[in-house]
Every structure is written in structure tokens, then in C-alpha cells.
Design an enzyme around this catalytic site. Structure first.
Site, short mmCIF file in Angstrom:
data_model
loop_
_atom_site.label_atom_id
_atom_site.label_comp_id
_atom_site.label_asym_id
_atom_site.label_seq_id
_atom_site.Cartn_x
_atom_site.Cartn_y
_atom_site.Cartn_z
CG ASP A 15 2.26 -4.89 -27.26
OD1 ASP A 15 2.68 -5.23 -26.14
OD2 ASP A 15 1.07 -4.58 -27.49
CD GLU B 81 12.77 -10.36 -14.55
OE1 GLU B 81 13.41 -11.01 -15.37
OE2 GLU B 81 13.31 -9.82 -13.56
CG PHE B 82 12.15 -13.09 -9.18
CD1 PHE B 82 11.15 -13.68 -8.41
CD2 PHE B 82 12.95 -13.91 -9.95
CE1 PHE B 82 10.97 -15.07 -8.41
CE2 PHE B 82 12.79 -15.29 -9.95
CZ PHE B 82 11.79 -15.87 -9.17
CB ALA C 129 3.41 -1.24 9.30
CB CYS D 167 2.90 -8.36 -9.13
SG CYS D 167 3.60 -7.94 -10.72
C1 UDX Z 1 6.47 -7.30 -6.89
C2 UDX Z 1 7.65 -8.21 -6.53
O1 UDX Z 1 8.45 -7.57 -5.52
C3 UDX Z 1 8.48 -8.53 -7.75
O2 UDX Z 1 9.52 -9.44 -7.40
C4 UDX Z 1 7.58 -9.14 -8.80
O3 UDX Z 1 8.30 -9.40 -9.97
C5 UDX Z 1 6.39 -8.23 -9.12
O4 UDX Z 1 5.69 -7.94 -7.90
P1 UDX Z 1 6.11 -4.70 -7.44
O5 UDX Z 1 4.66 -5.03 -7.60
O6 UDX Z 1 6.79 -3.85 -8.45
O7 UDX Z 1 6.98 -6.06 -7.37
O8 UDX Z 1 6.26 -3.97 -6.05
P2 UDX Z 1 6.96 -4.23 -4.63
O9 UDX Z 1 8.09 -3.30 -4.46
O10 UDX Z 1 7.22 -5.66 -4.38
O11 UDX Z 1 5.77 -3.75 -3.67
C6 UDX Z 1 4.49 -4.37 -3.72
C7 UDX Z 1 3.54 -3.69 -2.78
O12 UDX Z 1 3.88 -3.98 -1.43
C8 UDX Z 1 3.50 -2.17 -2.88
O13 UDX Z 1 2.16 -1.75 -2.78
C9 UDX Z 1 4.29 -1.70 -1.69
O14 UDX Z 1 3.92 -0.42 -1.23
C10 UDX Z 1 3.93 -2.78 -0.68
N1 UDX Z 1 4.95 -2.96 0.38
C11 UDX Z 1 6.19 -3.41 0.04
C12 UDX Z 1 4.61 -2.70 1.70
O15 UDX Z 1 3.47 -2.30 1.99
N2 UDX Z 1 5.54 -2.93 2.66
C13 UDX Z 1 6.78 -3.38 2.38
O16 UDX Z 1 7.58 -3.56 3.32
C14 UDX Z 1 7.12 -3.62 1.03
#
Ligand code: UDX
Length: 432
Positions: free
Chosen positions: A30, A151-152, A252, A260
Site C-alpha cells: 500500500d 471479487e464478490f 425492503a 460498491c
Molecule cells: C456488494 C456485493 O454483494 C458483493 O458481491 C461485492 O463484491 C461488493 O458489493 P457489500 O457492498 O459488502 O457487497 O454489501 P451487500 O451485502 O451486497 O449489501 C449492499 C447494500 O444492499 C447494503 O446497503 C444492504 O443493506 C442493501 N441490501 C442488501 C438491501 O437493502 N436489501 C437486501 O435484500 C440486500
């Protein structure tokens, strides 16, 4: 294998820690010297369950190192992952400055074959640019390959997502690159999707956009549920049990946030436009998400009548549970809307208070949920932390000025809340 990870943010640190746990020798690089110094001591700059322990263990057994020198990492590692940030520019485009700089720095230090793998989320065709950049800066006549390996992982469950992935996507253009990545990922025993670089890049953007679309879809359905007195939780369950739909990402609430989804959607819409396609569907997904906060704000206003001079206890600041990340957090957005209308805010979050203090002024930060409720006109649930599911509502009721809960995450049963004597408002479910 000897692996270099350039960029020690969420994805870089998790990738480095997990690869080292599996027996590889990893150097995480980094350019932030303070960060590198603390990482060397095992102190990590983010809250991510299990990550600190994994890093400390692998520093001890000498499989994980931290450095600020791209040169040292490139000299000693055959496989180099780029995991630097790709933030959004003002026009929505992904800022790929970091990727370009790193690609150039890798190129000048290559003294033999190297595989350069883009793991940061990038728009389609970035792999081509990385290849051009390396070719333009390369000093010695050495061979190299570029690959895409998106990466997911989700924040809050980064390690289990990394170690037990639904699939591993490998975008390659040579047998050598394919063999190296297949070898590296062998211990994961996961389904490999081996494709070309552009398809791999698109798989990432399309996946995040699709998940965001599911969330905006159910949030739109919640608006109809609200109108007719249906229950969005039941609707989501009934839909999700159809295997073609699936139950996940149909919750919801306040809408999606984080580092992301908002950024990746913007970047996908922008690159589509550049390529001559108007991705109307994704623009609507984004609009629905932006409007969701206004919808919840209206619910608060309809419940309290006048917001000015009211005190609102807010539970949750992080964009989702199990993280201290507040980037694009709907909770923070809502607090700012309430403050603009003249409300006083008392807030509590199990992990995100430190970071929130830098972004919010005029908020009283409380040591726990009960202190946030004390003397407040209502309690707003903004992030679905598990500890909020277990609150002692008899106690909360005594602490609040009036027994009112506005639940932006549908954590509680309306009938139960009514029985406890609360006025209870949630999303896409009948208020009681
Ligand atoms: C996401 C992707 O899931 C991941 O695969 C990618 O690598 C990075 O972006 P992350 O941002 O860590 O991951 O959060 P995630 O758990 O996907 O939730 C994203 C947002 O959606 C959150 O604000 C969460 O509260 C919201 N969300 C998620 C909902 O409002 N409803 C849902 O049913 C699921």
C-alpha cells in the site's frame, strides 16, 4: 506461490490474508505508509469479523508481509493482483488513475514473466488498457499476461465469502495464465468460470447491477404494499421460494448503500453510454434507490407531524450490519435529511460511531441503544444489527418520550409491537 497484492483495502487485505492462510507467501502493498506500519503490527484499519486474527496469525508464521514497495513485491512474486480503489468520478465514470499508476509501476520493475490480475471492480475493456500500459512502460524484454479475477466478497462476511465462494471467475487469454490461476484456486474446491477478460469484467458489473435491481424491485413493491396494506415480507418470501427468483436480496428497507453498489451502478451506466447503449433499466434502479430515503423520511414526518425541534433516536449508522463502513450509508443520508428539517439526533451504532463522528456534526453519539432512546420522540431503526433484534422494549418504552418506533429495516413483528404498546411504522407493512 509467491503472490503480491497491490492495494491493501477491503478486497486486498482479505485476499492477502486468505491466500496466506492457504499456504501461499503473500506481500500486501500500500502507498499509505502509516497504514503499512500499523498492518505490520497486526492492526487493521477496518472492522471485519475474523480478519484481524487471520492477519496476525499469518504475519506470525511468516506467510504474510506488508510493504510500501511495489518494486520489492514485483521482484519476488510471479502473480500480482491489483486491488486498488476505483472510486466514482463526478460524471459517474470509474476513476482508473490508481490502476494505471500501479500497472506502470509493475511494468518498470518486471525482470521476468509476471501474471498481472485485476481484482478491483473495473469497467469492461480495462484489461486492454492495463496490457497497453504495461507494454508502454516495460523496461526488460520479458513476457507477461493480464487476467481478470473479479471479487464478490461482501463486507461483514468477507472471509467466508472469499473462502467459500459461489463461483470463481477467471478471465484469461493464455494457457499459462489459466494454469496459474487454476493452481492458485485449486484448494477452494469451487466452481470455476473460465472465460475471456472482457466477459469476466462484465460478470462483475452485471452481478452487482442485478443484485441492486433486486433491491430496488422489492422496494418498489413495498410502495404498493404500503398503499393496500399487504406485507412486503410475505410477498418477498412467496416470490423468493420460486427457485428462479431466490429469497436473497429481496429485503425492503432504506435502499442499498456501501462502497460498491452505488459506484458500480454509476460506472456500468456510464460505460454502457460510452459504448452506445442507454441502460435505462439501471437508471431506474438507481432512481428508485435514491427515492427510497425520501419515502422513509415522509413516513417519519407523517408519524411525528412536525420534525423541527423533535429528538430522534437513531439505531444504526453503518450502511449494513457487521461493518463500520459508512460510505453511502442510507442511515447517514436520513440523519442529514432530519437535521436539515430541524431535528436533534441521538445515535448509536455498535461499530460505526468513530467513522461517523468525522462526517456528522451536531449529533449526540450514545454508548448504547437505550441511551439513544432516552428522551427521544421516536426511535428510528436504520441498520439491522443483530443486537437491535434483542432489545428490551419494555425498557425502551419507558425511556422514549412517546412509544413510537419507525423501523426502516423491518426488524420487528408489527403485532408484537402493537401488543407492547408501540406505535410502529415499518416498510411495506401495515402501520400499527
Ligand atoms: C456488494 C456485493 O454483494 C458483493 O458481491 C461485492 O463484491 C461488493 O458489493 P457489500 O457492498 O459488502 O457487497 O454489501 P451487500 O451485502 O451486497 O449489501 C449492499 C447494500 O444492499 C447494503 O446497503 C444492504 O443493506 C442493501 N441490501 C442488501 C438491501 O437493502 N436489501 C437486501 O435484500 C440486500
Amino acid at each position: 506461490m509467491n503472490i503480491a497484492i497491490i492495494g491493501s483495502g477491503y478486497v486486498g487485505l482479505t485476499t492477502g490474508a486468505c491466500f496466506s492462510e492457504l499456504g501461499n507467501k503473500v506481500i500486501c502493498v500500500d502507498n499509505d505508509l502509516n497504514k503499512v506500519d500499523s498492518l505490520k503490527k497486526g492492526s487493521i484499519p477496518i472492522y471485519e469479523p475474523g480478519l484481524s486474527e487471520l492477519i496476525t496469525r499469518n504475519i506470525k508464521n511468516k506467510r504474510l508481509q506488508f510493504s510500501s514497495s511495489i518494486k520489492d513485491a514485483v521482484k519476488s512474486c510471479e502473480v500480482i493482483f491489483i486491488t486498488v480503489g476505483t472510486p466514482a468520478l463526478d460524471n459517474g465514470e470509474a476513476d482508473l488513475t490508481g490502476i494505471e499508476k500501479v500497472a506502470a509501476a509493475i511494468a518498470v520493475n518486471m525482470d521476468g514473466y509476471r501474471l498481472i490480475v485485476e481484482k478491483s471492480t473495473v469497467p469492461v475493456e480495462t484489461g486492454d488498457w492495463v496490457r497497453h500500459t504495461i507494454s508502454a512502460h516495460i523496461k526488460k524484454k520479458v513476457k507477461f499476461d493480464v487476467a481478470s479475477n473479479p471479487e464478490f466478497l461482501r463486507e461483514g462476511q468477507a472471509i467466508s465469502d472469499f473462502m467459500k465462494p459461489d463461483r470463481i471467475v477467471i478471465g484469461v487469454e493464455s494457457k499459462k495464465a489459466k494454469d496459474l490461476l487454476e493452481e492458485l484456486y485449486k484448494p477452494f474446491n469451487a466452481t470455476l468460470v473460465v472465460t475471456n477478460i472482457k466477459s469476466a469484467e462484465l460478470i462483475k458489473h452485471a452481478s452487482n447491477a442485478f443484485l441492486a435491481a433486486k433491491i430496488s424491485f422489492i422496494n418498489s413493491v413495498s410502495r404498493i404494499c404500503d398503499q393496500v396494506g399487504a406485507d412486503v415480507e410475505e410477498v418477498a418470501k412467496g416470490m423468493g421460494l420460486d427457485k428462479r427468483i431466490g429469497v436473497s436480496f429481496l429485503k425492503a428497507g432504506l435502499g442499498y448503500g456501501g462502497s460498491c453498489f452505488p459506484k458500480d451502478l454509476d460506472a456500468f451506466v456510464t460505460i454502457s453510454e460510452k459504448l452506445g447503449y442507454d441502460f435505462k433499466l439501471l437508471k431506474s434502479v438507481r432512481k428508485v434507490n435514491e427515492e427510497q430515503l425520501g419515502f422513509i423520511f415522509k413516513k417519519i414526518k407523517d408519524s411525528l407531524w412536525i420534525i423541527k425541534d423533535k429528538t430522534i433516536g437513531v439505531l444504526g449508522l453503518a450502511f449494513k450490519p457487521n461493518t463500520d463502513d459508512i460510505r453511502n450509508s442510507p442511515a447517514i443520508g436520513l440523519i442529514k435529511m432530519l437535521q436539515d428539517e430541524g431535528a436533534a439526533i441521538k445515535a448509536y451504532d455498535p461499530q460505526a460511531m468513530k467513522k461517523s463522528k468525522e462526517f456528522l456534526s451536531g449529533v449526540t453519539f450514545c454508548p448504547d441503544a437505550y441511551s439513544a432512546a432516552r428522551g427521544s420522540d421516536c426511535l428510528l431503526i436504520a441498520t439491522e444489527w443483530d443486537e437491535f433484534k434483542e432489545l428490551d422494549f419494555a425498557r425502551i418504552k419507558k425511556l422514549l418520550k412517546r412509544p413510537m418506533v419507525i423501523d426502516g429495516r423491518n426488524l420487528y413483528e408489527p403485532k408484537q409491537m402493537l401488543k407492547l404498546g408501540f406505535s410502529y411504522v415499518s416498510v411495506g407493512r401495515k402501520s400499527v
